[in-house]
Design a protein around this motif. Structure first.
Motif: not given
Length: 161
Positions: A8-10
């Motif tokens: 999700s941090s991408d």
């Protein structure tokens, strides 16, 4: 360069690459940039059955690929549509090919049977790379898209995994 499953941090970097394609290319028929909230919802719909990958170089996402649910009808559950985007300025360095190979392998491992791609007619590089990886041209859909003031044809390609 390193290819890995997306997390999700991408999503902000995936979104940046995708929104650039929306605004400047006919690689996607989206015409309005997405929000981070929309991209988060998109990501949540994938899960293990529909892989999302990123290509990372020097800590930055330089490309991404995904196997997207083709239809919400259950008989299509083993069919996916491929998406692949490489950051402007990073194209032509083998990033797309690396993502393509890994996505096909991950898709097969996830239990998918068929992968489809819709490519705007005239994008000969993308059509060629699909043929290199064993996709067959199924047909051409005439004037199904309208972007940047013109009607666009779409070539439909398919690969049985």
């Amino acid at each position: 360069m390193h290819i890995r499953l997306a997390v999700s941090s991408d999503l902000p970097q995936i979104l940046d690459i995708y929104n650039d394609a929306i605004l400047h290319t006919v690689a996607t028929f989206d015409t309005v940039p997405r929000t981070l909230e929309q991209q988060e919802q998109w990501f949540e719909q994938h899960g293990a059955a529909y892989p999302v990958l990123v290509a990372e170089q020097d800590g930055a996402v330089v490309g991404w690929a995904s196997a997207n649910r083709y239809s919400d009808r259950l008989a299509y559950a083993r069919t996916a549509e491929l998406s692949l985007y490489v950051r402007e300025g990073q194209r032509g360095q083998g990033i797309g090919k690396a993502l393509f190979e890994r996505l096909l392998a991950e898709s097969k491992a996830a239990g998918l049977h068929t992968v489809l791609s819709r490519i705007v007619e005239g994008n000969d590089n993308s059509i060629h790379i699909h043929h290199v990886y064993g996709f067959d041209t199924v047909g051409t859909m005439r004037e199904v898209g309208f972007k940047f003031g013109r009607l666009l044809n779409v070539v439909l390609l398919q690969k049985i995994l």
